[in-house]
Each structure stands twice: as structure tokens, then as C-alpha cells.
Enzyme design. Structure first.
Site, PDB file in Angstrom:
ATOM      1  N   THR A   8     -16.831 -64.037 -28.147  1.00 25.11           N
ATOM      2  CA  THR A   8     -16.979 -63.418 -29.461  1.00 25.11           C
ATOM      3  C   THR A   8     -16.982 -61.905 -29.319  1.00 25.11           C
ATOM      4  O   THR A   8     -17.260 -61.383 -28.233  1.00 25.11           O
ATOM      5  CB  THR A   8     -18.300 -63.871 -30.135  1.00 25.11           C
ATOM      6  OG1 THR A   8     -18.370 -63.335 -31.459  1.00 25.11           O
ATOM      7  CG2 THR A   8     -19.523 -63.397 -29.366  1.00 25.11           C
ATOM      8  N   ASN A   9     -16.666 -61.225 -30.405  1.00 24.01           N
ATOM      9  CA  ASN A   9     -16.804 -59.766 -30.459  1.00 24.01           C
ATOM     10  C   ASN A   9     -17.979 -59.375 -31.348  1.00 24.01           C
ATOM     11  O   ASN A   9     -18.192 -58.205 -31.602  1.00 24.01           O
ATOM     12  CB  ASN A   9     -15.521 -59.125 -31.006  1.00 24.01           C
ATOM     13  CG  ASN A   9     -14.370 -59.283 -30.026  1.00 24.01           C
ATOM     14  OD1 ASN A   9     -14.501 -58.941 -28.861  1.00 24.01           O
ATOM     15  ND2 ASN A   9     -13.252 -59.820 -30.494  1.00 24.01           N
ATOM     16  N   ASN A  10     -18.681 -60.389 -31.828  1.00 20.60           N
ATOM     17  CA  ASN A  10     -19.768 -60.151 -32.774  1.00 20.60           C
ATOM     18  C   ASN A  10     -21.073 -59.853 -32.011  1.00 20.60           C
ATOM     19  O   ASN A  10     -21.635 -60.729 -31.352  1.00 20.60           O
ATOM     20  CB  ASN A  10     -19.904 -61.412 -33.646  1.00 20.60           C
ATOM     21  CG  ASN A  10     -20.946 -61.254 -34.731  1.00 20.60           C
ATOM     22  OD1 ASN A  10     -21.999 -60.643 -34.513  1.00 20.60           O
ATOM     23  ND2 ASN A  10     -20.656 -61.812 -35.891  1.00 20.60           N
ATOM     24  N   HIS A  12     -24.036 -59.175 -33.124  1.00 16.07           N
ATOM     25  CA  HIS A  12     -25.202 -59.858 -33.673  1.00 16.07           C
ATOM     26  C   HIS A  12     -25.347 -61.260 -33.076  1.00 16.07           C
ATOM     27  O   HIS A  12     -26.432 -61.671 -32.665  1.00 16.07           O
ATOM     28  CB  HIS A  12     -25.083 -59.919 -35.200  1.00 16.07           C
ATOM     29  CG  HIS A  12     -26.196 -60.680 -35.840  1.00 16.07           C
ATOM     30  ND1 HIS A  12     -27.438 -60.135 -36.035  1.00 16.07           N
ATOM     31  CD2 HIS A  12     -26.273 -61.962 -36.271  1.00 16.07           C
ATOM     32  CE1 HIS A  12     -28.221 -61.042 -36.586  1.00 16.07           C
ATOM     33  NE2 HIS A  12     -27.531 -62.165 -36.742  1.00 16.07           N
ATOM     34  N   ASP A  69     -16.726 -72.225 -33.658  1.00 12.08           N
ATOM     35  CA  ASP A  69     -15.843 -72.133 -34.811  1.00 12.08           C
ATOM     36  C   ASP A  69     -16.538 -72.843 -35.969  1.00 12.08           C
ATOM     37  O   ASP A  69     -17.107 -73.917 -35.781  1.00 12.08           O
ATOM     38  CB  ASP A  69     -14.487 -72.778 -34.515  1.00 12.08           C
ATOM     39  CG  ASP A  69     -13.426 -72.315 -35.505  1.00 12.08           C
ATOM     40  OD1 ASP A  69     -13.303 -71.097 -35.717  1.00 12.08           O
ATOM     41  OD2 ASP A  69     -12.728 -73.175 -36.086  1.00 12.08           O
ATOM     42  N   TYR A 150     -19.362 -67.703 -47.889  1.00 11.14           N
ATOM     43  CA  TYR A 150     -19.574 -68.560 -49.055  1.00 11.14           C
ATOM     44  C   TYR A 150     -21.058 -68.724 -49.415  1.00 11.14           C
ATOM     45  O   TYR A 150     -21.395 -69.552 -50.266  1.00 11.14           O
ATOM     46  CB  TYR A 150     -18.947 -69.937 -48.800  1.00 11.14           C
ATOM     47  CG  TYR A 150     -17.445 -69.876 -48.588  1.00 11.14           C
ATOM     48  CD1 TYR A 150     -16.560 -69.939 -49.660  1.00 11.14           C
ATOM     49  CD2 TYR A 150     -16.908 -69.726 -47.303  1.00 11.14           C
ATOM     50  CE1 TYR A 150     -15.192 -69.866 -49.461  1.00 11.14           C
ATOM     51  CE2 TYR A 150     -15.534 -69.650 -47.092  1.00 11.14           C
ATOM     52  CZ  TYR A 150     -14.692 -69.722 -48.179  1.00 11.14           C
ATOM     53  OH  TYR A 150     -13.333 -69.636 -47.991  1.00 11.14           O
ATOM     54  N   LYS A 171     -32.662 -69.036 -43.129  1.00 10.33           N
ATOM     55  CA  LYS A 171     -31.297 -69.572 -42.974  1.00 10.33           C
ATOM     56  C   LYS A 171     -31.011 -69.834 -41.500  1.00 10.33           C
ATOM     57  O   LYS A 171     -30.430 -70.861 -41.148  1.00 10.33           O
ATOM     58  CB  LYS A 171     -30.263 -68.598 -43.554  1.00 10.33           C
ATOM     59  CG  LYS A 171     -28.839 -69.137 -43.429  1.00 10.33           C
ATOM     60  CD  LYS A 171     -27.748 -68.157 -43.787  1.00 10.33           C
ATOM     61  CE  LYS A 171     -26.408 -68.673 -43.280  1.00 10.33           C
ATOM     62  NZ  LYS A 171     -25.315 -67.703 -43.386  1.00 10.33           N
ATOM     63  N   HIS A 176     -25.987 -74.525 -39.917  1.00 10.80           N
ATOM     64  CA  HIS A 176     -25.045 -75.235 -39.057  1.00 10.80           C
ATOM     65  C   HIS A 176     -24.934 -74.552 -37.690  1.00 10.80           C
ATOM     66  O   HIS A 176     -24.961 -75.191 -36.653  1.00 10.80           O
ATOM     67  CB  HIS A 176     -23.681 -75.281 -39.744  1.00 10.80           C
ATOM     68  CG  HIS A 176     -23.244 -73.971 -40.340  1.00 10.80           C
ATOM     69  ND1 HIS A 176     -24.055 -73.240 -41.187  1.00 10.80           N
ATOM     70  CD2 HIS A 176     -22.123 -73.223 -40.188  1.00 10.80           C
ATOM     71  CE1 HIS A 176     -23.438 -72.131 -41.539  1.00 10.80           C
ATOM     72  NE2 HIS A 176     -22.265 -72.091 -40.938  1.00 10.80           N
ATOM     73  N   ARG A 177     -24.834 -73.209 -37.695  1.00  8.78           N
ATOM     74  CA  ARG A 177     -24.685 -72.461 -36.442  1.00  8.78           C
ATOM     75  C   ARG A 177     -25.941 -72.627 -35.571  1.00  8.78           C
ATOM     76  O   ARG A 177     -25.861 -72.875 -34.373  1.00  8.78           O
ATOM     77  CB  ARG A 177     -24.473 -70.984 -36.754  1.00  8.78           C
ATOM     78  CG  ARG A 177     -23.603 -70.241 -35.754  1.00  8.78           C
ATOM     79  CD  ARG A 177     -23.380 -68.787 -36.156  1.00  8.78           C
ATOM     80  NE  ARG A 177     -23.588 -68.531 -37.565  1.00  8.78           N
ATOM     81  CZ  ARG A 177     -22.673 -68.722 -38.502  1.00  8.78           C
ATOM     82  NH1 ARG A 177     -21.466 -69.136 -38.166  1.00  8.78           N
ATOM     83  NH2 ARG A 177     -22.935 -68.495 -39.771  1.00  8.78           N
TER      84      ARG A 177
END
Ligand code: IMP
Length: 189
Positions: A8-10, A12, A69, A150, A171, A176-177
């Protein structure tokens, strides 16, 4: 310490997993390993795309790696937007994507949906998959300003607020994550 790449490049997402695996694995992201390639995400399933990403790093850098994903699946839309969640309307703009969903669901009573994440962990050449799901419904209008994607139209089961009205900490406990990540962490430990 064992090294594990998160494809990932994220920053956070990277910080979150570093915290969770505190001291057990050295977590490197794509920038850390000098990978600036545009890794293909051309599969038509979450499993496929997560595996394309983790496999790319494993094959090109010979390092154990995991990738995630995610997306939104809506019953009445044959599980769309699914793997096309990020650019369902043709644009990456969240509001345009939300409006596309609301327009397609206009007049439809079945509002059941779920967010899904699949993580592929490529370890010693073997692919381990972990799935996280949160069920909910799609509202008829936006509500809330937190989160991303969303979140303003997704109301998780058992709640009367949307993801975008929920504190991030809450959250991140039920998403899901988070669920997929917890499964992988339990496996790694
Ligand atoms: P990614 O695979 O985590 O990058 O997610 C792909 C797309 O799915 C994002 O661009 C969002 O449109 C949507 N998505 C994934 N997770 C969430 C979430 O927690 N809230 C809202 N939208 C999400």
C-alpha cells in the site's frame, strides 16, 4: 525481526498495522522497499486483486507481503459496485459514486448491502486469504461527514446511524477492514 511488506501507499493503513503488530514484525510499505510501480488491479474479484498486489511484491522483491482490496456490494445491483467501487461513476469522486448508487436504487425496496475486504498474505510462496464483512443497508440520502467513500449512505446492521456519523474509533472496531485484519493478525501471532 521478520520483515513483512504491506502493498500500500497509504500511510494511515501502514501505521495502523504497525501498531497492531507492535514489535512482532517489521512492517514496510511500498515506498519503504522502493516500489513505485503501478501494480495492476485488473481482476474481477477482491481475492484476485489482493493476490495480484501481494504476488507482485513477492515475485519482484522476494519478500513476504500482504495486500488488501475492498468494496461495497449491493444485493439489488447484483453485488455492484464491488471491485469497481473506487470509480463506479467513471470518476474517483465519492459524491459522484454515491449519486450513481442512489440513482440506480431509486424506487427499489431491497436496500441490503455489505462492505467486504479481502487480504492476501503471500508468505513463503503460499497465499493465505482473510475476509472481513459488515452487513448493512443503503440509505436513500446522505448523512454524516466523517469517513470516506460510501460511508454517508451505509448504515451498518444494528445501528441507526451511518458510517459517516460514527466515530472513527468505533468504525475501526467493526469495519470489514478491521475484521479481515484481525483474522490475519491472529494467524501471524
Ligand atoms: P480499497 O480497496 O480499500 O482502496 O477500497 C476501494 C473502494 O471501496 C474505495 O475507494 C471506496 O469507494 C470503497 N470503500 C472501501 N472501504 C470503504 C469504507 O470503509 N467506507 C466507504 N467506502 C469504502
Amino acid at each position: 525481526m521478520k520483515k513483512l511488506v504491506f502493498a500500500t501507499n497509504n500511510q494511515h493503513k501502514t501505521d495502523e498495522i504497525r501498531h497492531a503488530l507492535n514489535g512482532q514484525y517489521e512492517i514496510l510499505n511500498l515506498e519503504d522497499i522502493g516500489c513505485f510501480a503501478d501494480i495492476p488491479e485488473t481482476a474481477d474479484t477482491f481475492e484476485g486483486n489482493a493476490t495480484l498486489k501481494s504476488g507482485f511484491v513477492y515475485e519482484n522483491y522476494n519478500l513476504d507481503c500482504f495486500a488488501d482490496d475492498s468494496g461495497l456490494e449491493i444485493d439489488a445491483l447484483n453485488n455492484e459496485p464491488g471491485v469497481y467501487s473506487a470509480r463506479y461513476s467513471g470518476s474517483r469522486d465519492s459524491l459522484e459514486n454515491i449519486n450513481m448508487v442512489l440513482a440506480k436504487l431509486e424506487g427499489i425496496h431491497n436496500r441490503k448491502a455489505r462492505f467486504k475486504t479481502v487480504i492476501s498474505l503471500m508468505q513463503n510462496g503460499k497465499n493465505h486469504l482473510f475476509e472481513g464483512v459488515i452487513n448493512g443497508t443503503i440509505r436513500t440520502a446522505l448523512s454524516g461527514a466523517k469517513g470516506f467513500g460510501y460511508d454517508p449512505i451505509f448504515q451498518p446492521e444494528g445501528y441507526s446511524i451511518t458510517f459517516a456519523e460514527m466515530d472513527m474509533a468505533e468504525k475501526n472496531k467493526i469495519s470489514h477492514r478491521a475484521l479481515a485484519l484481525q483474522k490475519m493478525i491472529a494467524f501471524l501471532k
